[in-house]
Design an enzyme around this catalytic site. Structure first.
Site, PDB file in Angstrom:
ATOM      1  N   ASP A  61       0.863  -1.179   0.000  1.00 42.67           N
ATOM      2  CA  ASP A  61       0.000   0.000   0.000  1.00 42.67           C
ATOM      3  C   ASP A  61       0.902   1.232   0.000  1.00 42.67           C
ATOM      4  OD1 ASP A  61      -1.711   2.119   0.557  1.00 42.67           O
ATOM      5  OD2 ASP A  61      -2.934   0.962   1.957  1.00 42.67           O
ATOM      6  N   ASN A  87       2.347   4.006 -12.205  1.00 42.24           N
ATOM      7  CA  ASN A  87       0.947   4.117 -12.602  1.00 42.24           C
ATOM      8  C   ASN A  87       0.004   4.240 -11.407  1.00 42.24           C
ATOM      9  OD1 ASN A  87      -1.547   3.548 -14.389  1.00 42.24           O
ATOM     10  ND2 ASN A  87      -1.581   1.877 -12.914  1.00 42.24           N
ATOM     11  N   TYR A 152      -6.452  16.233  -6.294  1.00 41.46           N
ATOM     12  CA  TYR A 152      -5.916  15.275  -7.263  1.00 41.46           C
ATOM     13  C   TYR A 152      -5.146  16.003  -8.360  1.00 41.46           C
ATOM     14  CZ  TYR A 152      -6.024  11.621 -10.920  1.00 41.46           C
ATOM     15  OH  TYR A 152      -5.688  10.717 -11.890  1.00 41.46           O
ATOM     16  N   LYS A 156      -1.148  15.541  -9.330  1.00 37.67           N
ATOM     17  CA  LYS A 156      -0.675  15.148 -10.652  1.00 37.67           C
ATOM     18  C   LYS A 156       0.179  16.247 -11.284  1.00 37.67           C
ATOM     19  CE  LYS A 156      -2.418  11.008 -10.978  1.00 37.67           C
ATOM     20  NZ  LYS A 156      -1.523   9.824 -11.020  1.00 37.67           N
TER      21      LYS A 156
END
Length: 257
Positions: A61, A87, A152, A156
């Protein structure tokens, strides 16, 4: 089409490989001749895929600070590592006033800190490869804003900025590093949105006329990791059918255009 010897003899690590885009990437790399080391949290799915691809699997994890070291140790067993595909990631819908520190910390830990740590630990092995490549899977939201997606998107965007900087440092050391930014692609993470909007309606917003498939992203990852992109580093390859060039605001009422 995949050249079944394109990555022959290469050892590849793919994180978040048990489902969706990561699973498709792992299959594409194995089909190109690579030995694939898979990472994920779903041990049953990971072990089944490793058996299918004649690879290996490590369960971890990425919220665990010790996970990157365990993953890299498994990937470099025997001393060789040629390609890293970061990924693994996750998304939380949260408006600005709901983006509490706990959520932001998790988003940054999994989407930025863990991949950067994996790269740092893998570098001594990558530098010994004559075709080393790193592919960081980001998102079109590294540059295209959408409501309730700030945490998010920020994570990114941070990974994308790191990639551009790392390319300057790693190029002289023989390691290429690029971002791969998917758009609207059928995955479990996107299914709710595609279902909510309607796939036909969604497709009308995409210049190529369809929602993407995980294999579309996998083939782009294969390009960035393979010899065909030997002079490409520090850039983002967007795989979205032109969606980010024609992005519209999601209408709250499916009956409105």
């Amino acid at each position: 089409m995949t050249d079944h010897t394109e990555l022959a003899g290469r050892r590849v690590l793919v994180t978040g490989a048990t489902h969706g885009i990561g699973r498709s990437i792992a299959r594409a790399f194995a089909a190109a001749g690579a030995t694939v080391v898979l990472h994920g949290r779903d041990a049953d799915a990971g072990n089944r895929l490793a058996l299918e691809l004649s690879g290996s699997f490590v369960a971890a994890d990425l919220e665990d600070p010790g996970a990157p070291a365990r993953i890299v140790d498994a990937a470099t067993e025997g001393g060789q590592l040629d390609v890293v595909v970061n990924n693994a990631g996750f998304e939380v819908e949260a408006a600005v006033d709901a983006l509490v520190p706990e959520i932001l910390t998790r988003l940054l830990r999994v989407n930025v800190q863990a991949p950067v740590e994996i790269i740092r630990l893998a570098l001594p092995h990558l530098e010994r490869s004559d075709g080393a490549a790193i592919v960081n899977v980001t998102s079109i939201h590294e540059s295209v804003p959408v409501e309730a997606n700030g945490g998010y998107a920020a994570a990114k965007a941070a990974l994308a900025a790191f990639t551009r900087t790392a390319a300057i440092e790693l190029g002289p050391r023989g390691v290429r590093i690029n971002n791969l930014a998917p758009g609207a692609v059928r995955t479990s993470m996107n299914d709710h949105l595609i279902h909510q909007v309607g796939e036909e309606r969604f497709a009308r917003w995409i210049p190529l006329g369809r929602v993407g498939d995980v294999d579309d992203v996998a083939q782009a990852a294969l390009f960035l990791a393979g010899p065909a992109s030997r002079y490409v580093t520090g850039t983002t390859l967007t795989v979205d059918g032109g969606y980010s060039q024609h992005l519209v605001r999601y209408a709250p009422d499916p009956g409105t255009a």
